[in-house]
Design a protein around this motif. Sequence first.
Motif, PDB file in Angstrom:
ATOM      1  N   LEU A 130       0.835  -1.202   0.000  1.00  0.00           N
ATOM      2  CA  LEU A 130       0.000   0.000   0.000  1.00  0.00           C
ATOM      3  C   LEU A 130       0.869   1.251   0.000  1.00  0.00           C
ATOM      4  O   LEU A 130       0.667   2.172  -0.798  1.00  0.00           O
ATOM      5  N   VAL A 131       1.871   1.262   0.890  1.00  0.00           N
ATOM      6  CA  VAL A 131       2.749   2.428   0.988  1.00  0.00           C
ATOM      7  C   VAL A 131       3.486   2.638  -0.330  1.00  0.00           C
ATOM      8  O   VAL A 131       3.551   3.759  -0.852  1.00  0.00           O
ATOM      9  N   VAL A 132       3.995   1.547  -0.922  1.00  0.00           N
ATOM     10  CA  VAL A 132       4.716   1.660  -2.188  1.00  0.00           C
ATOM     11  C   VAL A 132       3.811   2.250  -3.260  1.00  0.00           C
ATOM     12  O   VAL A 132       4.193   3.157  -4.002  1.00  0.00           O
ATOM     13  N   ASN A 133       2.565   1.760  -3.321  1.00  0.00           N
ATOM     14  CA  ASN A 133       1.664   2.254  -4.345  1.00  0.00           C
ATOM     15  C   ASN A 133       1.295   3.713  -4.133  1.00  0.00           C
ATOM     16  O   ASN A 133       1.176   4.470  -5.100  1.00  0.00           O
ATOM     17  N   ILE A 134       1.131   4.096  -2.867  1.00  0.00           N
ATOM     18  CA  ILE A 134       0.798   5.500  -2.602  1.00  0.00           C
ATOM     19  C   ILE A 134       1.952   6.402  -3.008  1.00  0.00           C
ATOM     20  O   ILE A 134       1.772   7.399  -3.714  1.00  0.00           O
ATOM     21  N   ILE A 135       3.166   6.012  -2.604  1.00  0.00           N
ATOM     22  CA  ILE A 135       4.345   6.805  -2.983  1.00  0.00           C
ATOM     23  C   ILE A 135       4.426   6.911  -4.500  1.00  0.00           C
ATOM     24  O   ILE A 135       4.617   7.993  -5.071  1.00  0.00           O
TER      25      ILE A 135
END
Lengths: 362, 353
Positions: free
Chosen positions: A341-346
């Motif tokens: 999730l964090v990777v996709n948001i970044i």
Amino acid sequence: MTPAKAEIAQDILDSRRHDEQLAVAATQEISRSPSVWEVVGDRIFRRSTLIVAWLTVGLVVWIVVRIGWVATPAVRSYGGAFFIDTTWEANRAHFGILPAIVGTIYSSILGLAIGTVFGLAIAIFLSERFLSSGIDTVLRLFGLSENRLLGKLPDRLEDLLKITVELLAAVPSVVYGLWGIFVVIPYIRPTANWFHAHLGWIPFFGTSLSGPGLLPASIVLSIMVLPTISAISRDELVAVPPRIREAAYGIGATRWEAILAVFIPTAATGIFGAVVLGLGRALGETMALAMLAGNANVISWSVFSPANTLAALLANHFPEADSVEVGALMYAALVLLGITLVVNIIGTVIVQRADARLKGLR
Amino acid sequence: MRIARSTCVVVAVLMCVLISTVDSGFGPGGRPSVTFAAEAITLQGAGATFPMPLYQRWFSEYNKLHPEVQINYQSLGSGAGVKQFQQSLVNFGASDAAMTDEEMAKVKEGVVLLPMTAGSIVLSYNLPDGPSELKLSREAYAGIFLGKITQWNDPEISKPNPGAKLPDTKITVVSRSDGSGTTFVFTSHMSAISAEWKKRVGAGKAVNFPVGVAGKGNEGVTALIKQTPGAIGYVEYGYAKQTGMPMAELENKSGKFVKYGLETGKNALASVKLPANLRAWITDPPGADAYPIVSYTWLLCYKKYQDPKITETLKSVIRFCLTQGQSYSVELGYIPLPANVVARVTKALNEIS
């Protein structure tokens, strides 16, 4: 007025009259108010699409809540120590996932780095007509470029290459795993061990490669993300506006100057999006990594060292897990979900920023 | 009148002939629904992967004798077998680790544990320039799996192998990455022979191996050993035999180096007495010629079944496995149950109703 000109004028008048007639007919059709059925059908359609759209969102939320629910006891009893513990001992109810987190991120980044280099190279090769112009030159040498059959060869070959690269995405993960064990590992072992013997003081070559390990896993991972990266990057490069292309050549840039300084920066947003999509795939990849990474809870800088990943940990331990271990595994699943999730948001944020910066060019 | 009567006879005869031909036409190979008066029974089972090849053979042979009985066995692993058995999702379960008292207490119908066959675990290795036979002392293989012995030419390994040329190769330990009964049997044995192993690693279906890499399933471990020079790992005998990998001779409790074979396996079983509940983990058999890593594998049955037909069929299947079934064990790499164990398991069948 010559007769020919008069004829043209008449034609124009005729076509105008025809257009007017059409317009009148259209207004007559449209001006009627929608029937009850049209209104009802419209509403039903709108409602159902809305429901389906929310169901998708609900499904994601439901999955997260369910996993979180089962993970709760493990979250309570292991808490933050779960992230820094380095062993996974089911027989002693002692669980930690630091090696798996490190392994997941390390193998993904390494695989992505290799995959991006090759994927971008393929995208440039395919979008800038290197292959077809090369074949064209050869054909022209033999005077065959106007040939009815052979003249189409450059385009056909380019399509074939494109489809072949995209077909890599259709190969099942377990086949990649087997291929990794039986082909990649024996193939890279001598080179890897030469690096270890001669450059062992560099932390990246700190251990010898005996069998499965980070490097073979990353190499196979890079091939798995290759089609995603190359296909999207190629589309983005093809979509670079023609006026930018012409302008680049117009100011006297060579082919490589144009590609590296103009086309790639213009398409950078899309290429970056492709890389983020590839990273998403790499982080979640399970089977091939479970077969190739070595499944050992080791943290090492060495690319030849065996490692573990979160997805492989889940796949390996679920079938035989008791309720305590299932809780810990769900906790690990939650962590994996969080990382992706964090990777996709970044990724999304960066793509949006880059988009805004490049707006004037499009 | 006469004519009418003879016509009747002719018609009757013709009909008889017709019926008989029709009958024979649909007889043996025809429609099963006509020939089988008995209705079909399906038994569901799930559990251990270790005895799977043998179980499949048994159930298909039984099906040949009793076509109305269909037995579905899913080899999901011992843990999953116990779980599904506890949740009453199956008619019988199977496990290499039997069931603990705690696990059995959760089954309200009651549990009968039936040892069905036994198997052994061997240490397979890959030494391209090494000797064709390898003896490993208890200190040697405990040290290898603990990560204390890291080279093949370590004195601890070469001591019992005089004359053998052991290469200066790094040892790569290969273990199972997934939870499994095989790991349970192996680690139980390791805990029995090494105090340090017991303290540092312990026994279980999945443990934290101090060194090496891990493969998924027996086939994963086999593939890794074959692909890695200097590798050693534990696999079920059947897999090692099928793939033709070399197996080490292991030092047993009485200090003798024993190669796995049918006889040494049988000796190991004979040297351990089964208690009343038929559950005995053979962690370190004492017999002079006993192979050290051997284990029974169990079928898990309920004491009470709702449907008497299922009870009868299940008992009949198990009786078949205990008698005729035992003869398939050897060719598939398992150890047939000793006669006294067969007698006791047959007696235990009476507890099922």
